[in-house]
Enzyme design. Structure first.
Site, mmCIF file in Angstrom:
data_model
loop_
_atom_site.group_PDB
_atom_site.id
_atom_site.type_symbol
_atom_site.label_atom_id
_atom_site.label_comp_id
_atom_site.label_asym_id
_atom_site.label_seq_id
_atom_site.Cartn_x
_atom_site.Cartn_y
_atom_site.Cartn_z
ATOM 1 N N THR A 86 -1.700 -5.399 -7.559
ATOM 2 C CA THR A 86 -1.793 -4.441 -6.459
ATOM 3 C C THR A 86 -2.369 -5.133 -5.234
ATOM 4 O OG1 THR A 86 -4.082 -3.749 -6.860
ATOM 5 C CG2 THR A 86 -2.356 -2.629 -8.127
ATOM 6 N N ASP A 87 -2.091 -4.561 -4.074
ATOM 7 C CA ASP A 87 -2.883 -4.926 -2.915
ATOM 8 C C ASP A 87 -4.285 -4.377 -3.130
ATOM 9 O OD1 ASP A 87 -3.697 -5.848 -0.428
ATOM 10 O OD2 ASP A 87 -1.924 -5.117 0.611
ATOM 11 N N TRP A 88 -5.209 -4.813 -2.319
ATOM 12 C CA TRP A 88 -6.618 -4.472 -2.560
ATOM 13 C C TRP A 88 -6.856 -2.973 -2.358
ATOM 14 C CZ3 TRP A 88 -5.506 -8.800 -4.067
ATOM 15 C CH2 TRP A 88 -6.411 -9.768 -4.464
ATOM 16 N N ALA A 99 -5.252 -0.611 -3.822
ATOM 17 C CA ALA A 99 -3.977 0.111 -3.765
ATOM 18 C C ALA A 99 -3.548 0.649 -5.122
ATOM 19 C CB ALA A 99 -2.874 -0.784 -3.195
ATOM 20 N N TYR A 151 0.823 -1.213 0.000
ATOM 21 C CA TYR A 151 0.000 0.000 0.000
ATOM 22 C C TYR A 151 0.857 1.263 0.000
ATOM 23 C CZ TYR A 151 -4.325 -2.525 1.114
ATOM 24 O OH TYR A 151 -5.429 -3.322 1.068
#
Length: 819
Positions: A224-226, A228, A193
């Site tokens: 990506t992270d969720w 992000a 993030y």
């Protein structure tokens, strides 16, 4: 010449179809292209279990020990078995991608996610990451190593810039990722993030393209992270392939428009799409495109493996007078004290949370293994961070409006006062927002002070007997709960008499002043434990032959999205332990935490066992070790400071937790044991520490040349003998010290280790091989790994502070390897 089927697919795809591949379809799946028979792929959290597609209360699954507990085994072979089992669990949930392992380093002692990570040491973390990835991918499931990179704290993690010196970045924080790519061939990487030196990780071209892909040769998928993803063009240019979750926010039509306007090349889109298709190919989705229904198979082999992992991760911190293992004396009176004796603490909080098949409590396991003993139980003290939720019948009425207006569109009966709506809205809700009204009765079981609380991602308020009591509605704002999308806890206290009934009505609205990606509601109710409860526990201990206190933290303290604010045990646990120990000198403390705590009562108790969060077999693993059916096989992977003020970056807000959007890693290489050794600080327990139920003898180092040439590998032999009367496990740790160098280096650095099981009287010759990287530092001026000619001391020990044998070797000339 054979034509690559992936290139053929790309040739047939329109720009819109290629772009569609670069965002998720929903929370857990990618977008299919039916016209070309391109399947969807399902992903699943996480490091200690495969949860599946429902965040809370979905089909049950096997719950494995958390990351720090796995690492505490110091057993790559066993961790590889765990990875393989987790790959199988992912397939049971229809997932071909597991979002794990988490390999960020334990830079500080306060990181709320330390429990999910492996270690403060990059070599140990990377050895276990390689094993974990190999295990997962042996099942045809992609491992997703995370979070790339610099996510060493949860404070303002969505925006914070980790400003890391290049040398520390290379030697510490990137090493687990590098080895997972080069040695395990990991198929997927998740960006973090945070920003790195001012640029969001998903947009960071130098890291994703230049370092990860070009320097290391990574040919897999980067996601990506969720939530992000931040920039339509930069993330694709950086080489980040997949935006999660879906539907698209920064991609989709925005990405098509960017290509059509010439702000991004169609080739960049094609390159990302190629890597998405390659992942599908690797996990077998083209051959088997069906995402099956989730299964909740409870596999006996996984039960046995989790139990073994839990015991091998238990660290015996102290054991005076051979207090442990306990003798199963017939008729013994045993006082079990602490909430965790009856309510097993099996995992940390956040995205690592799973709906476990079952939870074995220590009290049940001890009774089963020691039926001749008489057990009592006293809670003694609270351990919670937030007022506990109720597990009681609750009726929810849902409205297709944000203000409880209009007809009820659904009525639902649930058995918990915590509800999450992440992937789906309630049935009957058609608009963007919904609201709900919940009703339940609460009866005080004892007289005392009671607390009622609300936490919500969304607005909420609670009425007790018709009067507004808890208000998380007016003035709602985001806090540190529910991945920072929920408000901070609002608490109301009142005195109640035993038998007094409270009619409770809770109102909830998903409408908030700022948009948030999930909806959640948590109502707590609890009698505050106080002096009478501690006194009752002390009396029980006084009346018993033996007292075992279960103390520590829980998933509210060791949790994604928020850091800890202290190393003290919460509530009145320290007071409880001290008074129990004063009442009964045979007091054993079993700790369950995901990171270090201070122990002011340590001198008063003869034995302390650190059990971490060992998964669904929690009670069995702990009982096995307490009663001697299993060896306490764990060793610490993070230093425990004597005082929290001794820890890295303490009292330096710019270095931790950060100021004005930046956290500076000014300590450079000196985190963990490197920090304590550099400063000459005494620790409570050093890195690598852990006692055994037997004794070992270590011989001098063998097989070493006195001199070696640049490019050579060195193998060192360490003789080990079990001199005790029972079988046991030893961990040989090999540290390297550069005696003279042109740059500052830590006093010693872990560069190899081996775990071995020896019967009583058995001997073994441990062989550990060191490559040139074990002697090198990263020279940021030359962008190269450099080992300077000169003398190096090799030190074999049982912890970083307890060296059993040492020898010196000399490198004849400089060795340089460009990054």
């Amino acid at each position: 010449m054979t034509h690559d089927p992936i290139e053929s697919l790309l040739d047939q795809m329109t720009l819109q179809e290629q772009v569609a591949l670069l965002s998720g379809a929903d929370f857990w799946t990618t977008v299919p292209v039916p016209r070309l028979n391109v399947p969807a792929v399902k992903v699943s959290d996480g490091p200690n279990g495969a949860r599946g597609g429902i965040f809370k209360d979905g089909p049950s699954t096997a719950c494995f020990p958390v990351g720090i507990a796995l690492a505490a085994t110091w057993n790559p072979d066993l961790v590889q078995q765990a990875g393989a089992a987790l790959g199988q669990e992912a397939l049971l949930k229809g997932a071909r991608v597991l979002l794990a392992p988490t390999v960020n380093l334990q830079r500080t002692v306060f990181n709320g996610r330390n429990f999910e990570c492996h270690s403060e040491d990059p070599w140990l973390s990377s050895e276990l990451a390689v094993a974990y990835v190999r295990g997962v991918q042996s099942q045809g499931v992609a491992a997703t190593i995370k979070h790339f990179v610099g996510n060493e704290s949860e404070y303002q993690r969505m925006t914070m810039s980790s400003d890391i010196p290049e040398r520390a970045l290379r030697e510490l924080y990137l090493l687990p990722f590098e080895r997972a790519v080069k040695e395990a061939g990991v198929w997927a990487v998740m960006t973090s993030y945070n920003r790195l030196d001012g640029t969001f990780a998903a947009d960071h071209r130098r890291l994703v393209t230049q370092v990860l892909r070009e320097e290391w040769g990574f040919d897999g998928l980067v996601m990506t992270d969720w939530f992000a993803g931040h920039d339509t063009v930069q993330s694709v240019q950086a080489g980040t392939d997949l935006e999660m979750p879906g539907p698209a926010r920064e991609r989709g039509d925005k990405l098509v428009q960017a290509v059509n306007e010439g702000r991004l090349s169609a080739q960049a889109v094609r390159d990302c799409a190629r890597r998405v298709l390659r992942l599908m190919q690797r996990v077998g989705s083209f051959q088997d495109p069906v995402i099956p229904a989730e299964r909740a198979d409870d596999l006996p082999a996984h039960r046995a493996l989790i139990r073994e992992l839990g015991a091998q991760g238990c660290v015996l911190l102290k054991n005076e007078c051979r207090t442990l293992p306990l003798e199963k004396t017939p008729g013994a009176r045993v006082a079990l004290i602490g909430q965790a004796a009856r309510v097993p603490q099996i995992m940390g909080g956040g995205s690592a949370t799973v709906n476990a098949h079952y939870r074995i409590a220590p009290i049940d396991a001890l009774r089963a293994q020691w039926p001749q003993a008489s057990f009592t139980h006293s809670v003694g003290a609270d351990i919670h961070r937030w007022v506990p939720v109720l597990h009681a019948p609750v009726t929810f009425e849902y409205f297709d409006s944000p203000d409880l207006a209009g007809p009820v569109v659904q009525v639902q009966q649930v058995d918990s006062t915590e509800q999450m709506w992440t992937e789906h809205r309630p049935e009957g809700v058609t608009g963007q927002h919904f609201s709900a009204r919940a009703r339940l009765d609460y009866v005080a079981q004892q007289s005392g002070c009671y607390q009622f609380s609300l936490i919500s991602a969304g607005r909420s308020r609670a009425f007790i007997n018709g009067q507004l009591a808890v208000d998380a509605w007016s003035g709602w704002s985001r806090g540190e709960t529910y991945f920072t999308f929920g408000c901070d806890e609002v608490v109301h206290a009142r005195d109640l008499q035993a038998g007094q009934r409270c009619q409770i009505t809770i109102e909830y609205s998903s409408a908030t002043p700022e948009p948030i990606p999930l909806r959640a509601l948590r109502f707590g109710a609890h009698r505050v434990l106080g002096e009478p409860d501690i006194a009752a526990a002390v009396q029980a201990a006084s009346d018993a032959d033996l007292a075992v206190v279960f103390a520590g933290l829980n998933a509210e303290w060791d949790n994604e999205g928020l850091d800890r604010n202290s190393l003290e045990l919460p509530q009145r646990q320290n007071d409880l332990i001290a008074r129990v120990a004063a009442a009964n000198p045979r007091t054993v403390v079993v700790l369950q935490t995901g990171s270090p705590v201070t122990l002011p009562w340590l001198d008063a108790v003869p034995a302390v066992l650190q059990a971490w969060y060992p998964g669904q077999e929690c009670g069995n693993s702990i009982a096995d070790v307490l009663l001697g059916a299993a060896e306490p096989g764990g060793r610490l992977t993070q230093t425990w400071p004597l005082r929290e003020s001794d820890s890295v970056a303490f009292g330096q807000p710019l270095n931790y937790p950060g100021q004005d959007g930046h956290v500076r890693y000014d300590e450079g290489l000196f985190i963990g044991y490197r920090h304590y050794q550099q400063r000459g600080l005494q620790t409570l327990f050093p890195f690598g520490h852990g006692l055994s139920y037997t004794e070992f003898e270590y011989g001098p180092l063998r097989g070493l040349p006195s001199r070696f040439k640049a490019g050579d590998s060195i193998t060192v032999e360490v003789p080990v003998r079990n001199t005790g009367r029972r079988a046991g496990q030893a961990v040989v740790q090999l540290y390297v010290q550069d005696e003279a160098c042109s740059v500052a280096r830590p006093p010693r650095e872990l560069k190899g280790f081996a775990k071995l099981q020896l019967e009583a009287g058995e001997s073994c010759l441990v062989r550990l091989t060191l490559t040139m990287r074990a002697f090198a530092f990263f020279d940021d001026r030359r962008a190269a790994w450099v080992a300077e000619a000169g003398r190096f001391q090799l030190q074999a020990g049982v912890s970083v502070d307890q060296i059993m044998a040492a020898a010196t070797v000399e490198l004849e000339e400089d060795w340089i390897e460009p990054a």
